[in-house]
Enzyme design. Structure first.
Site, PDB file in Angstrom:
ATOM      1  N   ARG A   1       0.821  -1.208   0.000  1.00 33.52           N
ATOM      2  CA  ARG A   1       0.000   0.000   0.000  1.00 33.52           C
ATOM      3  C   ARG A   1       0.857   1.261   0.000  1.00 33.52           C
ATOM      4  O   ARG A   1       0.512   2.267  -0.639  1.00 33.52           O
ATOM      5  CB  ARG A   1      -0.912  -0.021   1.224  1.00 33.52           C
ATOM      6  CG  ARG A   1      -2.016   1.025   1.191  1.00 33.52           C
ATOM      7  CD  ARG A   1      -3.010   0.775   2.293  1.00 33.52           C
ATOM      8  NE  ARG A   1      -4.099   1.736   2.241  1.00 33.52           N
ATOM      9  CZ  ARG A   1      -4.589   2.364   3.305  1.00 33.52           C
ATOM     10  NH1 ARG A   1      -4.054   2.154   4.495  1.00 33.52           N
ATOM     11  NH2 ARG A   1      -5.583   3.201   3.183  1.00 33.52           N
TER      12      ARG A   1
ATOM     13  N   HIS B   1       0.289   4.218  -2.755  1.00 33.59           N
ATOM     14  CA  HIS B   1      -0.049   5.582  -2.374  1.00 33.59           C
ATOM     15  C   HIS B   1       1.055   6.558  -2.742  1.00 33.59           C
ATOM     16  O   HIS B   1       0.786   7.729  -3.034  1.00 33.59           O
ATOM     17  CB  HIS B   1      -0.356   5.651  -0.878  1.00 33.59           C
ATOM     18  CG  HIS B   1      -1.710   5.136  -0.527  1.00 33.59           C
ATOM     19  ND1 HIS B   1      -2.464   5.647   0.510  1.00 33.59           N
ATOM     20  CD2 HIS B   1      -2.471   4.141  -1.069  1.00 33.59           C
ATOM     21  CE1 HIS B   1      -3.618   4.997   0.579  1.00 33.59           C
ATOM     22  NE2 HIS B   1      -3.637   4.077  -0.364  1.00 33.59           N
ATOM     23  N   ASP B   2       2.298   6.104  -2.732  1.00 35.50           N
ATOM     24  CA  ASP B   2       3.399   6.955  -3.172  1.00 35.50           C
ATOM     25  C   ASP B   2       3.256   7.283  -4.662  1.00 35.50           C
ATOM     26  O   ASP B   2       3.339   8.446  -5.069  1.00 35.50           O
ATOM     27  CB  ASP B   2       4.733   6.271  -2.914  1.00 35.50           C
ATOM     28  CG  ASP B   2       5.920   7.117  -3.352  1.00 35.50           C
ATOM     29  OD1 ASP B   2       5.957   8.308  -2.990  1.00 35.50           O
ATOM     30  OD2 ASP B   2       6.805   6.594  -4.052  1.00 35.50           O
TER      31      ASP B   2
ATOM     32  N   VAL C   1       0.686   9.978  -6.090  1.00 36.67           N
ATOM     33  CA  VAL C   1       0.859  11.405  -5.787  1.00 36.67           C
ATOM     34  C   VAL C   1       2.139  11.893  -6.461  1.00 36.67           C
ATOM     35  O   VAL C   1       3.244  11.688  -5.974  1.00 36.67           O
ATOM     36  CB  VAL C   1       0.923  11.655  -4.274  1.00 36.67           C
ATOM     37  CG1 VAL C   1       0.983  13.155  -3.993  1.00 36.67           C
ATOM     38  CG2 VAL C   1      -0.280  11.027  -3.576  1.00 36.67           C
TER      39      VAL C   1
ATOM     40  N   GLY D   1       3.755  10.732  -8.891  1.00 39.12           N
ATOM     41  CA  GLY D   1       4.654   9.688  -9.357  1.00 39.12           C
ATOM     42  C   GLY D   1       5.379   8.959  -8.240  1.00 39.12           C
ATOM     43  O   GLY D   1       5.293   9.318  -7.062  1.00 39.12           O
TER      44      GLY D   1
ATOM     45  N   ASP E   1       8.045   8.578  -6.269  1.00 39.78           N
ATOM     46  CA  ASP E   1       9.213   9.389  -5.929  1.00 39.78           C
ATOM     47  C   ASP E   1       9.562   9.383  -4.449  1.00 39.78           C
ATOM     48  O   ASP E   1      10.374  10.188  -3.992  1.00 39.78           O
ATOM     49  CB  ASP E   1       9.001  10.834  -6.398  1.00 39.78           C
ATOM     50  CG  ASP E   1       7.768  11.486  -5.757  1.00 39.78           C
ATOM     51  OD1 ASP E   1       7.135  10.856  -4.880  1.00 39.78           O
ATOM     52  OD2 ASP E   1       7.450  12.633  -6.130  1.00 39.78           O
TER      53      ASP E   1
ATOM     54  N   SER F   1       7.898  10.436  -2.004  1.00 41.12           N
ATOM     55  CA  SER F   1       7.427  11.618  -1.273  1.00 41.12           C
ATOM     56  C   SER F   1       6.568  11.256  -0.073  1.00 41.12           C
ATOM     57  O   SER F   1       6.522  12.007   0.913  1.00 41.12           O
ATOM     58  CB  SER F   1       6.667  12.555  -2.214  1.00 41.12           C
ATOM     59  OG  SER F   1       5.567  11.890  -2.820  1.00 41.12           O
TER      60      SER F   1
ATOM     61  N   ASN G   1      -4.189   8.473   4.169  1.00 39.81           N
ATOM     62  CA  ASN G   1      -2.986   7.949   4.816  1.00 39.81           C
ATOM     63  C   ASN G   1      -3.009   8.041   6.334  1.00 39.81           C
ATOM     64  O   ASN G   1      -2.460   7.176   7.023  1.00 39.81           O
ATOM     65  CB  ASN G   1      -1.757   8.713   4.315  1.00 39.81           C
ATOM     66  CG  ASN G   1      -1.495   8.502   2.841  1.00 39.81           C
ATOM     67  OD1 ASN G   1      -1.932   7.508   2.252  1.00 39.81           O
ATOM     68  ND2 ASN G   1      -0.792   9.440   2.217  1.00 39.81           N
TER      69      ASN G   1
ATOM     70  N   PRO H   1      -7.216   7.578  -4.470  1.00 40.55           N
ATOM     71  CA  PRO H   1      -8.644   7.223  -4.443  1.00 40.55           C
ATOM     72  C   PRO H   1      -9.090   6.891  -3.022  1.00 40.55           C
ATOM     73  O   PRO H   1      -8.319   6.348  -2.229  1.00 40.55           O
ATOM     74  CB  PRO H   1      -8.729   6.013  -5.366  1.00 40.55           C
ATOM     75  CG  PRO H   1      -7.341   5.453  -5.411  1.00 40.55           C
ATOM     76  CD  PRO H   1      -6.420   6.624  -5.253  1.00 40.55           C
TER      77      PRO H   1
ATOM     78  N   HIS I   1      -6.037  -6.191  -2.724  1.00 39.02           N
ATOM     79  CA  HIS I   1      -6.898  -6.240  -1.550  1.00 39.02           C
ATOM     80  C   HIS I   1      -7.189  -7.660  -1.115  1.00 39.02           C
ATOM     81  O   HIS I   1      -7.983  -7.873  -0.193  1.00 39.02           O
ATOM     82  CB  HIS I   1      -8.205  -5.485  -1.816  1.00 39.02           C
ATOM     83  CG  HIS I   1      -8.059  -4.005  -1.684  1.00 39.02           C
ATOM     84  ND1 HIS I   1      -9.117  -3.126  -1.783  1.00 39.02           N
ATOM     85  CD2 HIS I   1      -6.969  -3.223  -1.452  1.00 39.02           C
ATOM     86  CE1 HIS I   1      -8.685  -1.883  -1.632  1.00 39.02           C
ATOM     87  NE2 HIS I   1      -7.383  -1.918  -1.440  1.00 39.02           N
ATOM     88  N   THR I   2      -6.554  -8.617  -1.745  1.00 37.48           N
ATOM     89  CA  THR I   2      -6.550  -9.961  -1.179  1.00 37.48           C
ATOM     90  C   THR I   2      -5.659 -10.003   0.049  1.00 37.48           C
ATOM     91  O   THR I   2      -5.646 -10.995   0.782  1.00 37.48           O
ATOM     92  CB  THR I   2      -6.081 -10.995  -2.217  1.00 37.48           C
ATOM     93  OG1 THR I   2      -6.339 -12.314  -1.715  1.00 37.48           O
ATOM     94  CG2 THR I   2      -4.596 -10.870  -2.514  1.00 37.48           C
TER      95      THR I   2
ATOM     96  N   THR J   1      -8.526 -14.451   3.291  1.00 37.54           N
ATOM     97  CA  THR J   1      -7.132 -14.893   3.418  1.00 37.54           C
ATOM     98  C   THR J   1      -6.224 -13.668   3.389  1.00 37.54           C
ATOM     99  O   THR J   1      -5.493 -13.453   2.426  1.00 37.54           O
ATOM    100  CB  THR J   1      -6.767 -15.861   2.275  1.00 37.54           C
ATOM    101  OG1 THR J   1      -6.999 -15.202   1.013  1.00 37.54           O
ATOM    102  CG2 THR J   1      -7.598 -17.125   2.336  1.00 37.54           C
TER     103      THR J   1
END
Length: 324
Positions: free
Chosen positions: A63, A67-68, A71, A73, A75, A77, A95, A165, A195-196, A243
């Site tokens: 994750r 998430h990096d 935002v 690209g 990088d 951040s 976050n 998102p 999301h498994t 699982t």
């Protein structure tokens, strides 16, 4: 069905074409072979140890990379702490009190700096490799990670809030969000297969279990009621599928059974015979193809607007920019 099956080689070609910064330097799988031949093995070792200690950490590291990249690209951040002059991404809506694993990245960076006899491997590359190694440690298939990213020197709370998102989006907004990143509906469905792994906080699934009963299996909803009451504590966790520490296709099977924990996940399968419905059913029935396409989609994700060449920097400490 042919439109669903995106050939790995086609995706890889797109990744190679789009994996360079304005300097024109491409990402490559062998980027550290000469400068630090122990880099990848070191990352794998630290990731493996962290997952043995806490299997849930694998999902957290995947994750972090996602998430990096969403935002500005891939990088690094997301790893920057706030300063007097900058409010970074860690307290963004998607976050705050949710994204975790920063301490593991710190441990990886320290170990890699030791193995490389200096500051060689970027934090952005560490995120990409740690995500892949987490997938493999939890039973998924390996894939090559393209390397050579450099680290951003700025982060933005506003950009994170605008770009990542959220779990309350309907399908059209999800598709538009991914399209803004150069990703397709197919990428959305495949990458959502991550999301498994992992869990979500009650605050993110409360509305679903009390206000979307028409798309929830009643027994599944009942199992969540006691854990996440209509009001009160926001923190209780529930697994995203049955699982949560195994990389498999149980997630897609759950969508077809009304076992999606998050609103956004159930949006991918609405039982109306649309394109996303067909993709969900296909991957539920074809785990080998999911493994192949997931690796290709992660390559595409990892190629989003990287800094390369002389852009950015290679941070000594992933939490702060280098001091001159």
């Amino acid at each position: 069905m042919a439109a669903i099956l995106v050939c790995f080689s086609v995706i890889a070609a797109v990744v190679f074409a789009g994996s360079s910064g304005t300097s024109g330097q491409e990402l490559t799988a062998d980027y550290y072979d000469e400068s630090c031949p122990l880099a990848l093995a070191t990352i794998k070792f630290v990731v493996g140890a962290a997952i043995v200690k806490e299997p849930r950490m694998g999902a957290s590291l995947v994750r972090l990379h996602f998430h990096d990249c969403f935002v500005n690209g891939c990088d690094g951040s997301i790893l920057l702490d706030d300063t007097d002059d900058m409010i970074g991404e860690k307290t963004a809506k998607a976050n705050n009190m949710s994204v975790r694993g920063y301490d593991v990245i710190d441990a990886i960076k320290s170990a890699v700096n030791t193995a490389c006899l200096g500051n060689v491997v970027s934090c952005a590359d560490i995120l990409a490799v740690a995500a892949r190694d987490s997938i493999v440690a939890l039973g998924g298939s390996s894939y090559d990670v393209l390397l050579g990213r450099r680290d951003a020197t700025m982060a933005s709370l506003d950009d994170a809030d605008d770009s990542i998102p959220n779990p309350f989006m309907d399908l059209p907004k999800l598709v538009a969000n991914f399209k803004s990143q150069g990703l397709t509906l197919h990428d959305l469905v495949v990458l959502s297969g991550a999301h498994t792994l992992g869990y979500s906080r009650c605050v993110f699934y409360r509305d679903r279990i009390y206000n979307e009963t028409g798309t929830l299996d009643p027994s599944y909803a009942a199992s969540l009621d006691a854990r996440c009451p209509p009001t009160g504590e926001d923190e209780p966790l529930a697994s995203l599928d049955d699982t949560p520490t195994t990389m498999d296709t149980d997630y897609y099977q759950g969508l077809m059974q009304g076992h999606a924990l998050l609103h956004t996940d159930q949006q991918l399968y609405r039982g109306r015979g649309g394109d996303s419905d067909r993709m969900v059913r296909y991957y539920a029935e074809n785990p080998d193809k999911f493994a192949e396409d997931f690796g290709a989609a992660m390559l595409k994700l990892g190629g989003l607007r990287p800094l390369t060449g002389e852009e950015g920097e290679v941070r000594e400490d992933c939490r702060v920019v280098n001091q001159e």
